[in-house]
Design a protein around this motif. Structure first.
Motif, PDB file in Angstrom:
ATOM      1  N   GLU A  87     -19.430  27.926 -24.299  1.00  0.00           N
ATOM      2  CA  GLU A  87     -18.422  28.760 -23.648  1.00  0.00           C
ATOM      3  C   GLU A  87     -17.928  29.883 -24.548  1.00  0.00           C
ATOM      4  O   GLU A  87     -17.432  30.894 -24.055  1.00  0.00           O
ATOM      5  CB  GLU A  87     -17.241  27.897 -23.206  1.00  0.00           C
ATOM      6  N   HIS A  88     -18.038  29.700 -25.859  1.00  0.00           N
ATOM      7  CA  HIS A  88     -17.577  30.708 -26.814  1.00  0.00           C
ATOM      8  C   HIS A  88     -18.668  30.903 -27.875  1.00  0.00           C
ATOM      9  O   HIS A  88     -18.565  30.374 -28.983  1.00  0.00           O
ATOM     10  CB  HIS A  88     -16.254  30.285 -27.466  1.00  0.00           C
ATOM     11  N   PRO A  89     -19.720  31.648 -27.517  1.00  0.00           N
ATOM     12  CA  PRO A  89     -20.877  31.784 -28.420  1.00  0.00           C
ATOM     13  C   PRO A  89     -20.578  32.514 -29.717  1.00  0.00           C
ATOM     14  O   PRO A  89     -21.370  32.451 -30.655  1.00  0.00           O
ATOM     15  CB  PRO A  89     -21.886  32.564 -27.573  1.00  0.00           C
ATOM     16  N   PHE A  90     -19.449  33.216 -29.792  1.00  0.00           N
ATOM     17  CA  PHE A  90     -19.102  33.941 -31.013  1.00  0.00           C
ATOM     18  C   PHE A  90     -18.000  33.249 -31.808  1.00  0.00           C
ATOM     19  O   PHE A  90     -17.378  33.852 -32.680  1.00  0.00           O
ATOM     20  CB  PHE A  90     -18.689  35.377 -30.688  1.00  0.00           C
ATOM     21  N   GLY A  91     -17.748  31.979 -31.491  1.00  0.00           N
ATOM     22  CA  GLY A  91     -16.772  31.211 -32.246  1.00  0.00           C
ATOM     23  C   GLY A  91     -15.358  31.326 -31.691  1.00  0.00           C
ATOM     24  O   GLY A  91     -15.128  31.894 -30.616  1.00  0.00           O
ATOM     25  N   ILE A 262     -21.668  50.271 -35.681  1.00  0.00           N
ATOM     26  CA  ILE A 262     -20.654  49.691 -34.801  1.00  0.00           C
ATOM     27  C   ILE A 262     -20.343  48.290 -35.300  1.00  0.00           C
ATOM     28  O   ILE A 262     -21.252  47.481 -35.516  1.00  0.00           O
ATOM     29  CB  ILE A 262     -21.123  49.638 -33.339  1.00  0.00           C
ATOM     30  N   VAL A 263     -19.057  47.997 -35.501  1.00  0.00           N
ATOM     31  CA  VAL A 263     -18.620  46.683 -35.972  1.00  0.00           C
ATOM     32  C   VAL A 263     -17.850  45.995 -34.856  1.00  0.00           C
ATOM     33  O   VAL A 263     -16.921  46.570 -34.287  1.00  0.00           O
ATOM     34  CB  VAL A 263     -17.743  46.803 -37.234  1.00  0.00           C
ATOM     35  N   GLN A 270     -15.420  36.568 -38.707  1.00  0.00           N
ATOM     36  CA  GLN A 270     -16.428  36.409 -37.657  1.00  0.00           C
ATOM     37  C   GLN A 270     -16.778  37.801 -37.136  1.00  0.00           C
ATOM     38  O   GLN A 270     -16.381  38.211 -36.055  1.00  0.00           O
ATOM     39  CB  GLN A 270     -15.879  35.528 -36.526  1.00  0.00           C
ATOM     40  N   ARG A 271     -17.550  38.534 -37.948  1.00  0.00           N
ATOM     41  CA  ARG A 271     -17.869  39.925 -37.619  1.00  0.00           C
ATOM     42  C   ARG A 271     -19.358  40.101 -37.370  1.00  0.00           C
ATOM     43  O   ARG A 271     -20.200  39.478 -38.027  1.00  0.00           O
ATOM     44  CB  ARG A 271     -17.414  40.859 -38.746  1.00  0.00           C
ATOM     45  N   PHE A 272     -19.642  40.976 -36.423  1.00  0.00           N
ATOM     46  CA  PHE A 272     -21.015  41.344 -36.098  1.00  0.00           C
ATOM     47  C   PHE A 272     -21.107  42.865 -36.193  1.00  0.00           C
ATOM     48  O   PHE A 272     -20.131  43.573 -35.888  1.00  0.00           O
ATOM     49  CB  PHE A 272     -21.394  40.885 -34.692  1.00  0.00           C
ATOM     50  N   GLU A 306     -22.944  39.301 -39.468  1.00  0.00           N
ATOM     51  CA  GLU A 306     -24.216  39.243 -38.757  1.00  0.00           C
ATOM     52  C   GLU A 306     -24.617  40.682 -38.414  1.00  0.00           C
ATOM     53  O   GLU A 306     -24.097  41.281 -37.484  1.00  0.00           O
ATOM     54  CB  GLU A 306     -24.079  38.401 -37.493  1.00  0.00           C
ATOM     55  N   LEU A 307     -25.541  41.216 -39.196  1.00  0.00           N
ATOM     56  CA  LEU A 307     -25.937  42.612 -39.064  1.00  0.00           C
ATOM     57  C   LEU A 307     -27.278  42.707 -38.337  1.00  0.00           C
ATOM     58  O   LEU A 307     -28.229  41.995 -38.678  1.00  0.00           O
ATOM     59  CB  LEU A 307     -26.044  43.252 -40.444  1.00  0.00           C
ATOM     60  N   VAL A 308     -27.339  43.580 -37.328  1.00  0.00           N
ATOM     61  CA  VAL A 308     -28.577  43.863 -36.611  1.00  0.00           C
ATOM     62  C   VAL A 308     -28.926  45.327 -36.844  1.00  0.00           C
ATOM     63  O   VAL A 308     -28.097  46.216 -36.595  1.00  0.00           O
ATOM     64  CB  VAL A 308     -28.440  43.583 -35.100  1.00  0.00           C
ATOM     65  N   ILE A 309     -30.151  45.583 -37.339  1.00  0.00           N
ATOM     66  CA  ILE A 309     -30.553  46.933 -37.733  1.00  0.00           C
ATOM     67  C   ILE A 309     -31.610  47.484 -36.784  1.00  0.00           C
ATOM     68  O   ILE A 309     -32.601  46.804 -36.485  1.00  0.00           O
ATOM     69  CB  ILE A 309     -31.092  46.934 -39.181  1.00  0.00           C
TER      70      ILE A 309
END
Length: 408
Positions: A87-91, A262-263, A270-272, A306-309
Motif C-alpha cells: 500500500e505504501h511502496p515508497f515507505g 528532479i528530486v 527516503q529520497r528518489f 535512489e537515483l535513476v539516470i
C-alpha cells in the motif's frame, strides 16, 4: 550535552543521511522530552499542592500536554521506520511530517485557549491579587531554565537531522518559556504596583501579557504548520542537496554534463531522484551503462538516494555544432543567468541548418517565449550560415541544472 546524549545512545550519529540514524536521534529526543516534561509536571504539581499555589499546579497540566507532544514525536519517528509495503511502496517516512503537523495543531489549540482566557481576564480581571512567594518564583525560574534547555536540545537535534517535527517541538518549548516568563513578570509587576500604589492591577497586566503571548504562539503555530504541510504537498529540493548531487555526478571523468534533475521527497531519508547525464557518444553503450550503474549504486550506498539516470549521448567531434552550441548557451545567459538550454543538436540542410534544443525557462520569463525565440535568433545574425531554431520550452524547476558545453 546534546552531542553527549547522541554519542551515548546513537551509533554513527553523524551519518544523518541514514534513515536508521535519523530515526534513532529522533527517538532519543522524544524520550528526553517525555522525561523532562514529566519531571517538571511532577515537581510543579507537588510544590503547587503543598504551597497552595494553584497557578503552579495548573502549569503542571501544561507540562503534561507537552509530554504528550513528545510521545507524538516519538511515535512519529517510530512509525516512520516501517518498511515499504504494497500500500505504501515508497515507505512511511512522511509520518514524521504528520507528527510535526500534530504538534503544530496542539500549539494552535493551546494558543487559542490562552487567547480566549487572557481576553476574558483583561476585561474581567480577578479581584484577588496573585500571591507572590519565594517558592512560586523559584519554581517558575526553574521551569523556565528547564524549558529553555529543552528548546535548545530540540533545536540542535532537529537541525542535526533536519527534522521539522523536532523544530516544532523546539518552538513549543520556546512558547512555554515565554508563557511562564509572562506569568512570572505579571505576578511580580502586579505585586510591586499594589505595594507602592495600593492599586490592584495584577489581573489587567496578566491578561495583557497573556494576549501578547497567545498571539505570538498562534503566529508560530501557523508557521510550523506551514513548514510541515509544505513537504507533504511537494516542495523544491534543498539547494545544498542539489549541489551535492551535481558535484558528485560530475566528479566522474566520463560525465560531460547533467540536466533535468528532479528530486522526489517521500520523507526524511527516503529520497528518489532522476537526472539526465551526458556522455561522449563514442563510449561503447555497455561501458556507458556500466558507468551509470556505478553512479546509481554509489548514491544508494553513500547518500541513501535512489537515483535513476537517463543517458544522453553527446557529439563531441563536430566543431561547428560545438561552437554554435557554446554561442547559444552564452546568448541564453546574456538574456538571463537562470536561462539554460540542453539536448542540443544540429540538423544540416541545403539552405539552412536546424538547431533543435530544449530551453529551461525560469518563472520570471514564462509567457515571453516569442521574445526569447527572437533574441536567440538575433544572436545568430552575424553567422555566415542560416539557422532556424526549433525550441521546446520547459518550465525550469528549482533544481534544474544547466546543460554541458557539448552538443547532442
Amino acid at each position: 550535552m546534546t552531542g553527549l546524549l547522541l554519542r551515548l545512545f546513537v551509533k554513527n550519529y553523524k551519518d544523518t543521511d541514514s534513515p536508521q540514524v535519523r530515526s534513532a536521534c529522533g527517538k532519543v529526543a522524544g524520550l528526553v522530552g517525555i522525561v523532562c516534561n514529566l519531571l517538571l509536571c511532577a515537581g510543579k504539581f507537588l510544590i503547587g499542592t503543598l504551597s497552595g499555589a494553584l497557578s503552579i499546579a495548573a502549569d503542571a497540566v501544561n507540562n503534561l500536554s507537552d509530554a504528550a507532544s513528545s510521545i507524538i514525536t516519538l511515535l512519529g519517528f517510530k512509525l516512520a521506520e516501517k518498511p515499504a509495503d504494497d500500500e505504501h511502496p515508497f515507505g512511511h517516512a512522511r509520518l514524521e511530517y504528520l507528527s510535526g503537523l500534530m504538534v503544530s495543531a496542539l500549539i494552535l489549540i493551546i494558543g487559542a485557549m490562552l487567547l480566549v482566557s487572557s481576553v476574558k481576564k483583561l476585561f474581567s480581571p480577578d479581584p484577588e491579587t496573585v500571591a507572590v512567594s519565594a517558592v512560586l518564583i523559584i519554581v517558575l525560574l526553574l521551569s523556565i531554565a528547564g524549558k529553555l534547555w529543552l528548546m535548545l536540545f530540540y533545536k540542535k537535534v532537529g537541525r542535526h537531522i533536519k527534522s521539522a517535527s523536532l523544530e516544532a517541538s523546539s518552538a513549543d518549548s520556546r512558547n512555554d518559556v515565554l508563557s511562564t516568563a509572562a506569568v512570572l513578570l505579571a505576578c511580580v509587576t502586579g505585586a510591586l504596583i499594589q505595594r507602592f500604589t495600593g492599586h490592584d492591577v495584577g489581573g489587567y497586566i496578566d491578561g495583557a501579557m497573556g494576549v501578547l503571548v497567545a498571539l505570538f504562539i498562534l503566529v508560530s503555530g501557523f508557521g510550523i504548520a506551514k513548514d510541515t504541510i509544505s513537504p507533504l504537498l511537494g516542495e523544491p529540493a534543498d539547494p545544498e542537496l542539489v549541489r551535492s548531487i551535481r558535484d558528485d555526478i560530475l566528479a566522474h571523468d566520463k560525465v560531460l554534463g547533467i540536466h533535468d534533475l528532479i528530486v522526489h521527497d517521500y520523507g526524511p531519508g527516503q529520497r528518489f531522484a532522476t537526472v539526465h547525464v551526458e556522455m561522449d557518444m563514442r563510449i561503447p553503450p555497455l561501458d556507458a551503462h556500466d558507468i551509470i550503474d556505478n553512479i546509481e549504486m554509489d548514491f544508494r550506498k553513500n547518500h541513501h538516494i535512489e537515483l535513476v539516470i537517463h543517458y544522453d549521448p553527446v557529439v563531441t567531434d563536430d566543431a561547428e555544432a560545438n561552437r554554435i552550441h557554446a554561442h547559444m548557451v552564452q546568448a541564453a545567459r546574456d538574456i538571463d543567468p537562470a536561462l539554460s538550454l540542453h539536448d542540443f543538436r544540429m540538423v544540416r540542410g541545403q539552405s539552412h541548418n536546424n538547431l533543435i534544443f530544449d530551453l529551461a525557462v525560469p518563472k520570471q520569463l514564462r509567457g515571453k517565449e516569442k521574445e526569447l525565440h527572437q533574441r536567440l535568433l538575433d544572436a545568430l545574425s552575424d553567422e555566415p550560415k542560416k539557422y532556424y531554431l526549433v525550441i521546446t520550452y520547459d518550465e525550469a524547476a528549482f533544481n534544474a541544472l544547466p546543460a554541458s558545453a557539448g552538443s547532442e
